[in-house]
Design an enzyme around this catalytic site. Structure first.
Site, PDB file in Angstrom:
ATOM      1  N   LYS A 193      -5.021   3.112   4.563  1.00  0.00           N
ATOM      2  CA  LYS A 193      -4.583   4.470   4.903  1.00  0.00           C
ATOM      3  C   LYS A 193      -3.554   4.978   3.906  1.00  0.00           C
ATOM      4  O   LYS A 193      -3.601   6.140   3.466  1.00  0.00           O
ATOM      5  CB  LYS A 193      -4.003   4.479   6.316  1.00  0.00           C
ATOM      6  N   LYS A 262       6.226  12.092   4.054  1.00  0.00           N
ATOM      7  CA  LYS A 262       6.505  10.919   4.885  1.00  0.00           C
ATOM      8  C   LYS A 262       5.521   9.800   4.580  1.00  0.00           C
ATOM      9  O   LYS A 262       5.903   8.622   4.440  1.00  0.00           O
ATOM     10  CB  LYS A 262       6.445  11.320   6.361  1.00  0.00           C
TER      11      LYS A 262
END
Length: 317
Positions: A193, A262
């Site tokens: 991811k 983030k």
């Protein structure tokens, strides 16, 4: 090199209970931009859902769609065969999973806990260890796709952990995913991811750099985008974002700068831990920092072209 984590070998109460037959309850914590549409897909697939979100308005929306609402993540786990979480960051996931009112506090041995959040491999490893100690099965299922694809049930999910556990939860995930793929043990899905996040950020920066360069060289701005999109360097992602680049409409995005930043922070930290260099991710992160400094953290990731234009003293908007 990846983090090694514990995997529980406790048998489930009933793997067949995780298929549509019998429609067991699915728990879901985190009803934001991605979680809300996922719950909608689960409900449309005929699965009862018990849901929780810290924002009562989101819980009310889920209730209006047909979900039952719980008062805590622990209650979600206690009332479901499998619990899914989709939350924003490490701090929230740690609280949702490990607090006295968290998933693991309410889960029975054999419960299947599947986290969908983009968080650090380190916090996930901590949760895996805690889950194993309680006989709770734990799957890391990471998501690729936008809010639109979530609503349509067309996300791509790549999952890691014990393969039997991934196989058991896959029919549930299929309610909102066109593909569920097992990618390995432990935290493998997290690294994949974060690799995806690196490509997303670096690609937006690369196209922004190329468009700014060619336009400053005298090529019509729209023509640059059109040729890049239509030629051999085009991509599905560029075709999706080309209208936004042309119209300079970066508001109301499927994923904003703050979220992408983030994710890159997680990737950069993980890269240090595993001993790899990530110069393109680092550069993309700096361009995002510029957007945040201008108060544009809620704009689309592809607004980083403005950072590149500013460096070249280009005023286009």
């Amino acid at each position: 090199m990846t983090d090694s984590t514990a995997e529980t070998t406790s048998p489930p109460p009933d793997d067949a209970a995780l298929t549509p037959t019998g429609a067991p309850t699915v728990g879901f914590v985190g009803l934001g931009r991605m979680g809300g549409p996922m719950v909608g897909c689960l409900l449309r697939s005929g699965r009862p859902v018990v849901a929780y979100d810290i924002d009562p308005r989101r819980s009310a929306e889920a209730a209006d769609a047909g979900a039952e609402c719980a008062n805590s993540p622990a209650e979600v786990a206690a009332r479901s065969a499998v619990s899914l979480t989709m939350v924003m960051n490490d701090r929230v996931l740690r609280e949702v999973a490990l607090s006295p009112d968290g998933i693991l506090a309410g889960a029975r041995p054999g419960h299947l806990f599947c986290d969908l959040s983009t968080v650090s491999p380190q916090v996930s490893a901590d949760i895996a260890t805690a889950a194993a100690g309680l006989g709770v099965r734990y799957v890391r299922a990471k998501v690729a796709g936008s809010t639109g694809l979530a609503a349509e049930g067309q996300l791509t999910v790549f999952a890691s952990g014990a393969q039997d556990d991934v196989d058991a939860v896959s029919p549930v995930l299929a309610a909102f995913a066109r593909e569920v793929r097992f990618v390995g043990p432990g935290e493998a899905a997290h690294y994949l991811k974060l690799a995806h996040s690196i490509v997303v950020g670096a690609y937006a920066a690369l196209i922004g750099e190329a468009v700014t360069f060619a336009a400053q060289g005298g090529v019509d701005y729209d023509t640059v985008i059109e040729v890049l999109e239509a030629g051999p360097l085009g991509s599905r992602q560029l075709s999706l974002k080309a209208p936004m680049l042309r119209d300079r409409t970066f508001g109301d995005p499927p994923s904003d700068v703050d979220t992408a930043a983030k994710d890159l922070d997680l990737a950069l930290d993980a890269a240090v831990r595993v001993g790899t260099v990530t110069p393109f991710a680092a550069t993309a992160r700096q361009l995002m920092t510029s957007r945040q400094a201008h108060g544009e953290g809620k704009l689309d990731i592809w607004s980083v072209i403005r950072s590149l234009e500013a460096l070249a003293a280009v005023e286009r908007d």
